[in-house]
Scaffold this motif. Sequence first.
Motif, mmCIF file in Angstrom:
data_model
loop_
_atom_site.group_PDB
_atom_site.id
_atom_site.type_symbol
_atom_site.label_atom_id
_atom_site.label_comp_id
_atom_site.label_asym_id
_atom_site.label_seq_id
_atom_site.Cartn_x
_atom_site.Cartn_y
_atom_site.Cartn_z
ATOM 1 N N TYR A 23 4.655 5.840 -3.453
ATOM 2 C CA TYR A 23 4.902 4.985 -3.538
ATOM 3 C C TYR A 23 4.973 4.771 -1.833
ATOM 4 C CZ TYR A 23 6.914 3.790 -7.491
ATOM 5 O OH TYR A 23 7.786 3.306 -8.848
ATOM 6 N N PRO A 24 4.617 3.659 -1.278
ATOM 7 C CA PRO A 24 4.674 3.835 0.522
ATOM 8 C C PRO A 24 5.242 4.213 0.770
ATOM 9 C CG PRO A 24 3.901 1.239 -0.885
ATOM 10 C CD PRO A 24 4.751 2.564 -2.019
ATOM 11 N N HIS A 25 6.654 3.741 0.817
ATOM 12 C CA HIS A 25 8.255 4.050 2.356
ATOM 13 C C HIS A 25 7.924 5.691 1.870
ATOM 14 C CE1 HIS A 25 10.036 5.168 -2.506
ATOM 15 N NE2 HIS A 25 10.415 5.691 -1.492
ATOM 16 N N GLU A 26 7.312 6.552 1.077
ATOM 17 C CA GLU A 26 7.526 7.693 1.144
ATOM 18 C C GLU A 26 6.167 8.691 1.480
ATOM 19 O OE1 GLU A 26 7.967 9.978 -2.574
ATOM 20 O OE2 GLU A 26 7.516 8.163 -3.346
ATOM 21 N N PHE A 27 5.544 7.667 2.963
ATOM 22 C CA PHE A 27 4.191 7.743 3.747
ATOM 23 C C PHE A 27 5.067 7.398 5.359
ATOM 24 C CE2 PHE A 27 2.634 7.411 0.115
ATOM 25 C CZ PHE A 27 1.854 8.847 -0.166
ATOM 26 N N SER A 28 4.370 8.094 6.612
ATOM 27 C CA SER A 28 4.607 8.035 7.959
ATOM 28 C C SER A 28 3.858 6.559 8.216
ATOM 29 C CB SER A 28 4.056 8.628 8.685
ATOM 30 O OG SER A 28 2.832 8.468 8.469
ATOM 31 N N GLY A 29 4.186 6.104 9.055
ATOM 32 C CA GLY A 29 2.826 4.744 8.991
ATOM 33 C C GLY A 29 1.342 4.666 9.544
ATOM 34 N N GLY A 30 1.125 5.464 10.219
ATOM 35 C CA GLY A 30 -0.377 6.013 10.227
ATOM 36 C C GLY A 30 -0.752 6.429 8.125
ATOM 37 N N GLN A 31 0.317 6.952 8.248
ATOM 38 C CA GLN A 31 -0.550 7.502 6.606
ATOM 39 C C GLN A 31 -0.798 6.059 5.797
ATOM 40 O OE1 GLN A 31 2.805 10.524 5.910
ATOM 41 N NE2 GLN A 31 0.746 12.018 5.426
ATOM 42 N N ARG A 32 0.446 4.852 5.586
ATOM 43 C CA ARG A 32 0.165 3.621 5.248
ATOM 44 C C ARG A 32 -1.170 3.251 5.653
ATOM 45 N NH1 ARG A 32 5.845 4.316 5.512
ATOM 46 N NH2 ARG A 32 6.020 3.164 7.540
ATOM 47 N N GLN A 33 -1.493 3.421 7.080
ATOM 48 C CA GLN A 33 -2.467 2.708 7.638
ATOM 49 C C GLN A 33 -3.876 2.843 6.670
ATOM 50 O OE1 GLN A 33 -3.412 -0.419 8.037
ATOM 51 N NE2 GLN A 33 -2.883 -0.939 10.193
ATOM 52 N N ARG A 34 -3.754 4.437 5.988
ATOM 53 C CA ARG A 34 -4.887 5.021 6.238
ATOM 54 C C ARG A 34 -5.148 3.846 4.328
ATOM 55 N NH1 ARG A 34 -6.825 9.843 8.497
ATOM 56 N NH2 ARG A 34 -5.959 10.077 10.943
ATOM 57 N N ILE A 35 -3.463 3.970 3.899
ATOM 58 C CA ILE A 35 -3.744 3.551 2.433
ATOM 59 C C ILE A 35 -4.634 2.702 2.319
ATOM 60 C CG2 ILE A 35 -2.284 2.784 0.611
ATOM 61 C CD1 ILE A 35 -0.677 4.954 1.256
ATOM 62 N N GLY A 36 -3.894 1.049 3.758
ATOM 63 C CA GLY A 36 -4.002 -0.168 3.533
ATOM 64 C C GLY A 36 -5.742 0.325 3.527
ATOM 65 N N ILE A 37 -6.505 1.309 4.421
ATOM 66 C CA ILE A 37 -7.405 1.621 4.648
ATOM 67 C C ILE A 37 -9.027 2.252 3.516
ATOM 68 C CG2 ILE A 37 -9.553 2.582 5.952
ATOM 69 C CD1 ILE A 37 -7.693 2.589 8.579
ATOM 70 N N ALA A 38 -7.802 2.558 2.295
ATOM 71 C CA ALA A 38 -8.493 3.027 1.526
ATOM 72 C C ALA A 38 -9.076 1.469 0.338
ATOM 73 C CB ALA A 38 -8.033 3.482 0.556
ATOM 74 N N ARG A 39 -7.456 0.600 0.196
ATOM 75 C CA ARG A 39 -7.881 -0.391 0.104
ATOM 76 C C ARG A 39 -8.683 -1.616 0.014
ATOM 77 N NH1 ARG A 39 -2.210 -4.155 -0.040
ATOM 78 N NH2 ARG A 39 -2.698 -4.341 1.747
ATOM 79 N N ALA A 40 -8.756 -1.388 1.417
ATOM 80 C CA ALA A 40 -10.431 -2.226 2.162
ATOM 81 C C ALA A 40 -11.417 -1.967 2.065
ATOM 82 C CB ALA A 40 -10.007 -2.649 3.468
ATOM 83 N N LEU A 41 -11.985 -0.279 1.348
ATOM 84 C CA LEU A 41 -13.137 0.020 0.603
ATOM 85 C C LEU A 41 -13.030 0.546 -0.245
ATOM 86 C CD1 LEU A 41 -12.383 2.943 3.237
ATOM 87 C CD2 LEU A 41 -14.381 1.162 3.805
ATOM 88 N N ALA A 42 -12.358 -0.323 -1.730
ATOM 89 C CA ALA A 42 -12.549 -0.256 -3.092
ATOM 90 C C ALA A 42 -13.907 -0.735 -3.170
ATOM 91 C CB ALA A 42 -11.265 -0.930 -3.171
ATOM 92 N N LEU A 43 -13.828 -2.249 -3.033
ATOM 93 C CA LEU A 43 -15.133 -2.541 -3.580
ATOM 94 C C LEU A 43 -16.672 -2.600 -3.050
ATOM 95 C CD1 LEU A 43 -12.980 -6.376 -4.323
ATOM 96 C CD2 LEU A 43 -13.518 -4.401 -5.642
#
Length: 349
Positions: free
Chosen positions: A178-198
């Motif tokens: 879940y998102p709360h298990e990550f640091s701020g930098g890791q969460r932003q990487r998740i956001g970047i991955a979501r933006a790249l999905a399409l």
Amino acid sequence: MKRPEPKLVNNKLEAKELMMQDSTPRMPEVLIEVKNLKKYFPAGDGWFGKGMDVVKAVDDVSFTIRQGETFGLVGESGCGKSTTGRCILRLLEPTAGAVNFAGQDLLSVDSANLRRLRRDMQIIFQDPYSALNPRMRVGQIIEEPLTIHRLGAKAERRDRVAELLKLVGLDPSHAERYPHEFSGGQRQRIGIARALALNPKFIVCDEPVSALDVSVQAQVVNLLQDLQEQLHLTYLFISHGLSVVEHISTRVGIMYLGKLVEVATSEEIFRNPLHPYTRALLSAIPKPEPDEKRNRLKLTGEIPTPINPPSGCRFRTRCAMAEGRCAEVEQQLVEVSPDHFVACMVVAP
């Protein structure tokens, strides 16, 4: 453009001209064209909307973003940077103006075509924690755009999630967390991955590193640059951190109280700033040497309200160079040198 077809030449001069024609550098095509963009918000109480004040968050803004470049948008908090980015994506509906994406007017398309175009346009939000649903696992968050657009079977979407996590520097096993298990930098990487999905062509980066520690900011900025080169992305990079903008941007637009006051290449902005507001911003950048003499340009007065901005030049109430004529005419962007535009009648009469 295609290279000229190879052909036999009868003399060296013709061959030389052909080589010069083939090697001439070409300007990248314009991907995003913003024309006279406006976004007004109602403010205060009015009787059935009559007599209600209007906040002019974005007021007659025009610029272009070329394919493959990073256009940095800089300014104080509240100047309209994020509103501009969201209006381009139609996350906010503009009050007036036009936004062209690859030659297509985004403000005139219907909902079905806009949904299709959203595959090519994505956004990375400022706060990586509030941008992620805390009740969803990371894999579900990244997979959600694929599910909404009905792309791929379930197994293919899972493979795509694992591929995206690797691409942004995370382990595929993190998809079950879940998102709360990550640091701020890791969460932003998740956001970047979501933006790249399409597989988008254009991404609005809405202050993507401002909520991160300084040590992590450099890692995320380097990741964005690597992804841009690898995936041929185009960025609108919104930030108030001038050092970050200088590092990542190809061209820079300086925004003040809903208007662009200067646009130029990154190198030109930081080497030869012309607008008084741009000079004041650059003079506030911290220096690594504490004993180094600084020529700090301090701005006086309060920032005017966007509900009732000053007449003429909006910066004149805080500008040491202001003249009487600055209150009479609202100066538009004028090209003072190749690809360098400034809106100041004192600097560019």
